[in-house]
Design a protein around this motif. Sequence first.
Motif, mmCIF file in Angstrom:
data_model
loop_
_atom_site.group_PDB
_atom_site.id
_atom_site.type_symbol
_atom_site.label_atom_id
_atom_site.label_comp_id
_atom_site.label_asym_id
_atom_site.label_seq_id
_atom_site.Cartn_x
_atom_site.Cartn_y
_atom_site.Cartn_z
ATOM 1 N N ILE A 249 -62.308 61.957 -0.981
ATOM 2 C CA ILE A 249 -61.436 62.144 0.180
ATOM 3 C C ILE A 249 -61.761 61.049 1.184
ATOM 4 C CG2 ILE A 249 -60.808 63.680 2.085
ATOM 5 C CD1 ILE A 249 -61.591 66.044 0.314
ATOM 6 N N THR A 250 -60.781 60.202 1.486
ATOM 7 C CA THR A 250 -60.997 59.085 2.405
ATOM 8 C C THR A 250 -59.905 59.045 3.467
ATOM 9 O OG1 THR A 250 -59.665 57.422 1.239
ATOM 10 C CG2 THR A 250 -61.909 57.773 0.455
ATOM 11 N N THR A 251 -60.168 58.272 4.497
ATOM 12 C CA THR A 251 -59.140 57.993 5.496
ATOM 13 C C THR A 251 -58.317 56.789 5.054
ATOM 14 O OG1 THR A 251 -60.745 56.647 6.696
ATOM 15 C CG2 THR A 251 -60.475 58.938 7.407
ATOM 16 N N GLN A 252 -57.219 56.557 5.771
ATOM 17 C CA GLN A 252 -56.355 55.421 5.459
ATOM 18 C C GLN A 252 -56.241 54.443 6.621
ATOM 19 O OE1 GLN A 252 -55.081 55.067 2.346
ATOM 20 N NE2 GLN A 252 -56.226 56.942 1.895
ATOM 21 N N ALA A 253 -56.712 54.849 7.812
ATOM 22 C CA ALA A 253 -56.483 54.026 9.000
ATOM 23 C C ALA A 253 -57.754 53.625 9.719
ATOM 24 C CB ALA A 253 -55.579 54.785 9.985
ATOM 25 N N GLY A 254 -58.914 54.052 9.236
ATOM 26 C CA GLY A 254 -60.147 53.771 9.954
ATOM 27 C C GLY A 254 -60.602 52.342 9.795
ATOM 28 N N GLY A 255 -61.481 51.926 10.719
ATOM 29 C CA GLY A 255 -62.081 50.599 10.626
ATOM 30 C C GLY A 255 -61.300 49.542 11.363
ATOM 31 N N ALA A 256 -62.023 48.470 11.730
ATOM 32 C CA ALA A 256 -61.410 47.416 12.520
ATOM 33 C C ALA A 256 -60.272 46.732 11.798
ATOM 34 C CB ALA A 256 -62.484 46.378 12.896
ATOM 35 N N HIS B 47 -71.225 59.467 9.115
ATOM 36 C CA HIS B 47 -70.264 58.993 10.119
ATOM 37 C C HIS B 47 -70.264 59.998 11.273
ATOM 38 C CE1 HIS B 47 -66.513 57.695 11.957
ATOM 39 N NE2 HIS B 47 -66.456 56.674 11.119
ATOM 40 N N PRO B 48 -70.309 59.537 12.518
ATOM 41 C CA PRO B 48 -70.375 60.494 13.630
ATOM 42 C C PRO B 48 -69.171 61.419 13.701
ATOM 43 C CG PRO B 48 -69.938 58.258 14.431
ATOM 44 C CD PRO B 48 -70.324 58.144 12.991
ATOM 45 N N ALA B 49 -67.988 60.928 13.297
ATOM 46 C CA ALA B 49 -66.779 61.748 13.365
ATOM 47 C C ALA B 49 -66.749 62.844 12.311
ATOM 48 C CB ALA B 49 -65.534 60.879 13.239
ATOM 49 N N ALA B 50 -67.695 62.810 11.359
ATOM 50 C CA ALA B 50 -67.740 63.843 10.316
ATOM 51 C C ALA B 50 -68.488 65.081 10.774
ATOM 52 C CB ALA B 50 -68.392 63.282 9.057
ATOM 53 N N PHE B 51 -68.846 65.135 12.053
ATOM 54 C CA PHE B 51 -69.597 66.285 12.561
ATOM 55 C C PHE B 51 -68.860 67.598 12.297
ATOM 56 C CE2 PHE B 51 -70.317 69.421 15.872
ATOM 57 C CZ PHE B 51 -71.688 69.590 15.798
ATOM 58 N N LEU B 52 -67.533 67.614 12.486
ATOM 59 C CA LEU B 52 -66.759 68.850 12.344
ATOM 60 C C LEU B 52 -66.918 69.449 10.949
ATOM 61 C CD1 LEU B 52 -64.678 70.935 13.282
ATOM 62 C CD2 LEU B 52 -62.879 69.318 12.590
ATOM 63 N N VAL B 53 -66.625 68.659 9.916
ATOM 64 C CA VAL B 53 -66.681 69.203 8.560
ATOM 65 C C VAL B 53 -68.123 69.487 8.148
ATOM 66 C CG1 VAL B 53 -66.813 67.006 7.303
ATOM 67 C CG2 VAL B 53 -65.697 68.960 6.254
ATOM 68 N N ALA C 30 -58.343 63.989 7.090
ATOM 69 C CA ALA C 30 -59.245 63.937 5.936
ATOM 70 C C ALA C 30 -60.187 65.140 5.934
ATOM 71 C CB ALA C 30 -60.038 62.630 5.953
ATOM 72 N N GLN C 31 -60.712 65.482 7.108
ATOM 73 C CA GLN C 31 -61.636 66.610 7.177
ATOM 74 C C GLN C 31 -60.931 67.950 6.941
ATOM 75 O OE1 GLN C 31 -65.048 66.132 10.139
ATOM 76 N NE2 GLN C 31 -63.585 64.608 10.906
ATOM 77 N N ALA C 32 -59.690 68.058 7.417
ATOM 78 C CA ALA C 32 -58.932 69.288 7.159
ATOM 79 C C ALA C 32 -58.698 69.465 5.665
ATOM 80 C CB ALA C 32 -57.601 69.236 7.909
ATOM 81 N N ARG C 33 -58.445 68.370 4.977
ATOM 82 C CA ARG C 33 -58.254 68.434 3.525
ATOM 83 C C ARG C 33 -59.522 68.939 2.845
ATOM 84 N NH1 ARG C 33 -57.192 63.022 -0.072
ATOM 85 N NH2 ARG C 33 -57.510 63.948 -2.134
ATOM 86 N N LEU C 34 -60.676 68.451 3.310
ATOM 87 C CA LEU C 34 -61.923 68.882 2.701
ATOM 88 C C LEU C 34 -62.210 70.347 3.041
ATOM 89 C CD1 LEU C 34 -65.189 66.821 2.537
ATOM 90 C CD2 LEU C 34 -65.226 69.281 2.794
ATOM 91 N N VAL C 35 -61.982 70.734 4.292
ATOM 92 C CA VAL C 35 -62.243 72.121 4.705
ATOM 93 C C VAL C 35 -61.435 73.100 3.864
ATOM 94 C CG1 VAL C 35 -61.914 73.773 6.594
ATOM 95 C CG2 VAL C 35 -62.974 71.545 7.042
ATOM 96 N N SER C 36 -60.192 72.723 3.526
ATOM 97 C CA SER C 36 -59.352 73.612 2.727
ATOM 98 C C SER C 36 -59.907 73.831 1.327
ATOM 99 C CB SER C 36 -57.931 73.045 2.627
ATOM 100 O OG SER C 36 -57.890 71.888 1.809
ATOM 101 N N ARG C 37 -60.861 72.992 0.902
ATOM 102 C CA ARG C 37 -61.437 73.104 -0.430
ATOM 103 C C ARG C 37 -62.857 73.643 -0.436
ATOM 104 N NH1 ARG C 37 -57.501 69.600 -0.227
ATOM 105 N NH2 ARG C 37 -56.531 68.622 -2.066
ATOM 106 N N LEU D 297 -66.747 62.592 0.944
ATOM 107 C CA LEU D 297 -65.968 62.261 2.140
ATOM 108 C C LEU D 297 -66.394 60.908 2.684
ATOM 109 C CD1 LEU D 297 -63.946 63.151 4.403
ATOM 110 C CD2 LEU D 297 -65.954 64.017 5.635
ATOM 111 N N CYS D 298 -65.416 60.040 2.901
ATOM 112 C CA CYS D 298 -65.680 58.732 3.505
ATOM 113 C C CYS D 298 -64.673 58.506 4.627
ATOM 114 C CB CYS D 298 -65.576 57.616 2.464
ATOM 115 S SG CYS D 298 -65.889 55.977 3.157
ATOM 116 N N LEU D 299 -65.151 58.527 5.869
ATOM 117 C CA LEU D 299 -64.267 58.308 7.019
ATOM 118 C C LEU D 299 -64.181 56.842 7.406
ATOM 119 C CD1 LEU D 299 -65.101 61.343 9.349
ATOM 120 C CD2 LEU D 299 -63.351 61.131 7.581
ATOM 121 N N GLU D 300 -64.974 56.009 6.748
ATOM 122 C CA GLU D 300 -64.876 54.560 6.942
ATOM 123 C C GLU D 300 -63.952 54.033 5.856
ATOM 124 O OE1 GLU D 300 -67.791 50.617 6.917
ATOM 125 O OE2 GLU D 300 -68.620 52.622 6.688
ATOM 126 N N THR D 301 -62.682 53.836 6.195
ATOM 127 C CA THR D 301 -61.653 53.571 5.184
ATOM 128 C C THR D 301 -62.095 52.495 4.184
ATOM 129 O OG1 THR D 301 -59.950 54.137 6.778
ATOM 130 C CG2 THR D 301 -59.252 52.929 4.813
#
Length: 370
Positions: free
Chosen positions: A45-52, A87-93, A68-75, A13-17
Amino acid sequence: MAGQAKGRRAAYLCLETPREGQAVHTHVHEIVRGLRADGWNIELITTQAGGASGGRSFGLRAADYLRAQARLVSRLSNLDAVFMRSHPAAFLVSHLARLKGVPVFQEVNGKPTDLLVTYPGLRRVGSLIEWAYRTQLKRAAHVFAVTEGLRDWVTAFAGHDRVTVVSNGANTDVFRPDGPPSPIDGSYIVFVGGLVGWHGIDTMLAAARLPGWPDGVKLVVVGDGVERGKLQALGDDARIVWLGRRPYDEIPALLRGALAALCVIESPAGRSATGVAPIKLFEAMACATAVIVSDLPFQADLVRQVGCGQVVPMADPQALADAAAGLAASPDRAREMGLRGAAYVRQHASWQARASETGRVMEKVLDARS
């Protein structure tokens, strides 16, 4: 390794696009490619809109983080492990994976300070960001850090020693001493990377305009970012050439043709105090290009150990100009430095070697848990 890893299923998982040409894209894709070569079944599994550089509002980026995290959770029920770029936003998954008993491996490339330096507006929620980082690192099955300093910081910050140093590297099939020639005529020193607050943009621009900068040697800047205005404001200064962001496959030739490559990273708010291991350093070394680096842990230690370049004080334009002049006055010495760097990367710092180091640790942790 390939036989041991065969059948192991993991999601990265990479939340930093990751965008081509940026360090995060290189690191993520090279580690995934290397793990797959060693027999791992890895889904990226990556995001498409993150980052400056995404040019998106915070709301759209937050929604992308959740998708992105919902996709990972489903697997999760089909995974042996989750590997994530911290990444701080990855706390949920991270929390949900723990509840389901799926080990989470964290990869740390910097401290929470990095986010606050890049996005000063986040300082108002700095304590929340720090809590999210700390909680994830504390619960991780294992943590990978790119420098010894970061390893020590994680140990103190998270309160455990389940940390291994696996540094950055270079793709030695792409970045190598031989290949197409540089499209730039004449002698030049090159910087490749993001135009961000800690890459020493002010320092290199000031150095190139000092009387001590070598005559006839241009400063070529390759990259884009939040500090692009400093390049745009230069106008028609013949000493400095800004190429903007270039396709990844053009970078090796630009490095090969350079007298030296710059990694003059700085440390605003102490963000580099734990050391830096920039990908651009390994890629320049792999191309047999001498490097000029600021005196920060890891990169300075490596350059001194290998003898592949010059170390200069941080944020010192005169010292940088003097180092450039010294290499320009002795091109044979610069070439010898470059060849030593290429030999080191080829033997010790290919991305395949880094991925295999990572995979061996993951296998050991998973075997112990089972």
